[in-house]
Design a protein around this motif. Structure first.
Motif, PDB file in Angstrom:
ATOM      1  N   THR B  82       0.847  -1.198   0.000  1.00 41.86           N
ATOM      2  CA  THR B  82       0.000   0.000   0.000  1.00 41.86           C
ATOM      3  C   THR B  82       0.882   1.247   0.000  1.00 41.86           C
ATOM      4  N   LYS B  83       0.250   2.387  -0.191  1.00 41.50           N
ATOM      5  CA  LYS B  83       1.006   3.653  -0.223  1.00 41.50           C
ATOM      6  C   LYS B  83       1.786   3.845   1.078  1.00 41.50           C
ATOM      7  N   LYS B  84       1.149   3.565   2.199  1.00 42.09           N
ATOM      8  CA  LYS B  84       1.821   3.759   3.501  1.00 42.09           C
ATOM      9  C   LYS B  84       2.995   2.801   3.652  1.00 42.09           C
ATOM     10  N   ILE B  85       2.793   1.551   3.267  1.00 38.54           N
ATOM     11  CA  ILE B  85       3.872   0.572   3.407  1.00 38.54           C
ATOM     12  C   ILE B  85       5.012   0.921   2.456  1.00 38.54           C
ATOM     13  N   HIS B  86       4.664   1.349   1.257  1.00 47.09           N
ATOM     14  CA  HIS B  86       5.687   1.763   0.298  1.00 47.09           C
ATOM     15  C   HIS B  86       6.517   2.909   0.883  1.00 47.09           C
ATOM     16  N   GLU B  87       5.847   3.818   1.587  1.00 38.67           N
ATOM     17  CA  GLU B  87       6.556   4.933   2.223  1.00 38.67           C
ATOM     18  C   GLU B  87       7.570   4.407   3.244  1.00 38.67           C
ATOM     19  N   LEU B  88       7.191   3.375   3.999  1.00 34.37           N
ATOM     20  CA  LEU B  88       8.120   2.797   4.978  1.00 34.37           C
ATOM     21  C   LEU B  88       9.325   2.162   4.284  1.00 34.37           C
ATOM     22  N   PHE B  89       9.075   1.521   3.152  1.00 34.30           N
ATOM     23  CA  PHE B  89      10.178   0.936   2.376  1.00 34.30           C
ATOM     24  C   PHE B  89      11.138   2.026   1.890  1.00 34.30           C
ATOM     25  N   ILE B  90      10.591   3.181   1.545  1.00 34.29           N
ATOM     26  CA  ILE B  90      11.443   4.287   1.071  1.00 34.29           C
ATOM     27  C   ILE B  90      12.228   4.891   2.242  1.00 34.29           C
ATOM     28  N   ILE B  91      11.526   5.163   3.351  1.00 34.11           N
ATOM     29  CA  ILE B  91      12.193   5.770   4.515  1.00 34.11           C
ATOM     30  C   ILE B  91      13.379   4.921   4.955  1.00 34.11           C
ATOM     31  N   THR B  92      13.182   3.612   4.975  1.00 33.58           N
ATOM     32  CA  THR B  92      14.216   2.712   5.505  1.00 33.58           C
ATOM     33  C   THR B  92      15.206   2.263   4.429  1.00 33.58           C
ATOM     34  N   LYS B  93      14.984   2.686   3.207  1.00 33.60           N
ATOM     35  CA  LYS B  93      15.846   2.352   2.074  1.00 33.60           C
ATOM     36  C   LYS B  93      15.699   0.881   1.655  1.00 33.60           C
ATOM     37  N   LEU B  94      14.751   0.168   2.238  1.00 33.83           N
ATOM     38  CA  LEU B  94      14.549  -1.233   1.845  1.00 33.83           C
ATOM     39  C   LEU B  94      14.005  -1.334   0.419  1.00 33.83           C
ATOM     40  N   ILE B  95      13.543  -0.212  -0.103  1.00 33.08           N
ATOM     41  CA  ILE B  95      13.070  -0.204  -1.486  1.00 33.08           C
ATOM     42  C   ILE B  95      14.197  -0.585  -2.447  1.00 33.08           C
ATOM     43  N   THR B  96      15.440  -0.417  -1.981  1.00 30.70           N
ATOM     44  CA  THR B  96      16.588  -0.765  -2.832  1.00 30.70           C
ATOM     45  C   THR B  96      16.871  -2.262  -2.800  1.00 30.70           C
ATOM     46  N   VAL B  97      16.220  -2.969  -1.883  1.00 30.99           N
ATOM     47  CA  VAL B  97      16.492  -4.404  -1.708  1.00 30.99           C
ATOM     48  C   VAL B  97      15.447  -5.266  -2.423  1.00 30.99           C
ATOM     49  N   PHE B  98      14.195  -4.819  -2.352  1.00 27.73           N
ATOM     50  CA  PHE B  98      13.093  -5.651  -2.834  1.00 27.73           C
ATOM     51  C   PHE B  98      12.572  -5.192  -4.197  1.00 27.73           C
ATOM     52  N   GLU B  99      12.275  -6.171  -5.027  1.00 23.13           N
ATOM     53  CA  GLU B  99      11.502  -5.881  -6.236  1.00 23.13           C
ATOM     54  C   GLU B  99      10.039  -5.802  -5.809  1.00 23.13           C
ATOM     55  N   THR B 100       9.349  -4.744  -6.231  1.00 20.03           N
ATOM     56  CA  THR B 100       7.949  -4.605  -5.840  1.00 20.03           C
ATOM     57  C   THR B 100       7.060  -4.554  -7.086  1.00 20.03           C
ATOM     58  N   TYR B 101       5.887  -5.119  -6.949  1.00 23.92           N
ATOM     59  CA  TYR B 101       4.933  -5.207  -8.073  1.00 23.92           C
ATOM     60  C   TYR B 101       3.535  -4.825  -7.604  1.00 23.92           C
ATOM     61  N   THR B 102       2.751  -4.343  -8.537  1.00 27.03           N
ATOM     62  CA  THR B 102       1.343  -4.062  -8.242  1.00 27.03           C
ATOM     63  C   THR B 102       0.425  -4.986  -9.036  1.00 27.03           C
ATOM     64  N   ASP B 103       0.997  -5.772  -9.924  1.00 29.50           N
ATOM     65  CA  ASP B 103       0.203  -6.691 -10.746  1.00 29.50           C
ATOM     66  C   ASP B 103       0.688  -8.120 -10.467  1.00 29.50           C
ATOM     67  N   GLU B 104      -0.215  -8.967 -10.006  1.00 31.09           N
ATOM     68  CA  GLU B 104       0.188 -10.309  -9.579  1.00 31.09           C
ATOM     69  C   GLU B 104       0.722 -11.143 -10.745  1.00 31.09           C
ATOM     70  N   LYS B 105       0.059 -11.041 -11.897  1.00 33.88           N
ATOM     71  CA  LYS B 105       0.496 -11.829 -13.055  1.00 33.88           C
ATOM     72  C   LYS B 105       1.919 -11.431 -13.451  1.00 33.88           C
ATOM     73  N   GLU B 106       2.137 -10.133 -13.484  1.00 32.44           N
ATOM     74  CA  GLU B 106       3.472  -9.638 -13.832  1.00 32.44           C
ATOM     75  C   GLU B 106       4.501 -10.106 -12.798  1.00 32.44           C
ATOM     76  N   ALA B 107       4.100 -10.065 -11.536  1.00 31.40           N
ATOM     77  CA  ALA B 107       5.024 -10.487 -10.479  1.00 31.40           C
ATOM     78  C   ALA B 107       5.372 -11.963 -10.631  1.00 31.40           C
ATOM     79  N   LEU B 108       4.357 -12.792 -10.888  1.00 27.99           N
ATOM     80  CA  LEU B 108       4.603 -14.234 -11.038  1.00 27.99           C
ATOM     81  C   LEU B 108       5.507 -14.495 -12.243  1.00 27.99           C
ATOM     82  N   GLU B 109       5.240 -13.793 -13.338  1.00 23.49           N
ATOM     83  CA  GLU B 109       6.047 -13.992 -14.550  1.00 23.49           C
ATOM     84  C   GLU B 109       7.493 -13.555 -14.339  1.00 23.49           C
ATOM     85  N   SER B 110       7.696 -12.603 -13.435  1.00 28.36           N
ATOM     86  CA  SER B 110       9.056 -12.089 -13.228  1.00 28.36           C
ATOM     87  C   SER B 110      10.002 -13.162 -12.674  1.00 28.36           C
TER      88      SER B 110
END
Lengths: 137, 113
Positions: B82-110
């Protein structure tokens, strides 16, 4: 709004009720609806720190949360029964390298970033007190 | 908080919902990650779409799961933060560690890429 004070035991079972109450008080104080979650996250980070670092998760020891609405801002004070302050610089910047993947240690960073102002001090009784200021739109 | 799991071929989708607020229930999340490794499932997609509240405790358990799965040679990715959780990933810089997706099919195919 008069100061509203909660005193909760250092027990994880009280986290969710406290989080719900913080959002309710925030709403009454005038915090925007889409900021209530951020407010409760910031405050609960401090409450958990108080439970763990100040009170050693001793359920006999309590964490006090005082919230007061003033013109243009809400002031939140979180006080535990310990006497500690975080190391200088903690929570100012995100971790780097291996430390980035630590299981713990992000609470103060998150609280500092979500709130506009955060300060650790000792109360006149020598207890750890964290003051958080949340601006009202 | 609730935990549900789905399997798509060799990809485990772990779906968290409700409040991830700390305490003993976080152990269940850790166990869900460990269970994937125990069953030799190394591709894990963590669906956070149903999470209504999360703080650093939740991030900590996600990082722990990432470490568990990585050490077993696998990959964990994030779905529907969610937007709030994404904000936490940015604040903590964990956004640089995880690949994030908003589409399940795309995520599975990745995982096949």
């Amino acid at each position: 709004m008069a100061t509203t004070q909660l005193r909760i035991p250092s027990d994880h079972r009280f986290l969710e009720p406290a989080q719900v109450l913080i959002e309710r008080i925030g709403r009454i104080a005038g915090v925007e609806e889409d900021e209530l979650t951020s407010l409760s996250i910031a405050v609960m980070e401090l409450v958990k720190n108080g439970m763990e670092h100040g009170n050693g998760l001793d359920p006999e020891k309590r964490v006090s949360i005082a919230m007061e609405a003033l013109p243009g801002r809400v002031v939140v004070e979180v006080e535990d029964e310990g006497s500690w302050v975080p190391a200088e610089g903690i929570g100012l910047e995100p971790a780097e390298g291996e430390a980035l993947m630590a299981d713990r240690g992000r609470g103060i960073l998150i609280a500092r970033n979500l709130a506009r102002w955060l300060d650790f001090s000792l109360s006149p009784e020598g207890r750890t007190r964290v003051t958080l200021i949340w601006p009202l739109s | 908080m609730k935990i549900a799991e789905d399997l798509f071929d060799d990809i485990a989708v772990i779906r968290l919902s409700g409040k991830v607020i700390g305490g003993p229930e976080l152990v269940e999340v850790k166990e869900a990650f460990q269970s994937q490794v125990n069953h030799d499932r190394r591709n894990v997609l963590l669906d956070l779409g149903g999470v209504t509240w999360m703080d650093s405790s939740g991030l900590g358990v996600i990082v722990s799961g990432h470490t568990t799965i990585s050490r077993a040679g696998g990959t964990m990715k994030i779905l529907n933060a969610t937007k709030k959780i994404h904000e936490l990933f940015i604040i903590t810089k964990l956004i640089t560690v995880f690949e994030t997706y908003t589409d399940e099919k795309e995520a599975l195919e990745s995982f096949q890429a």
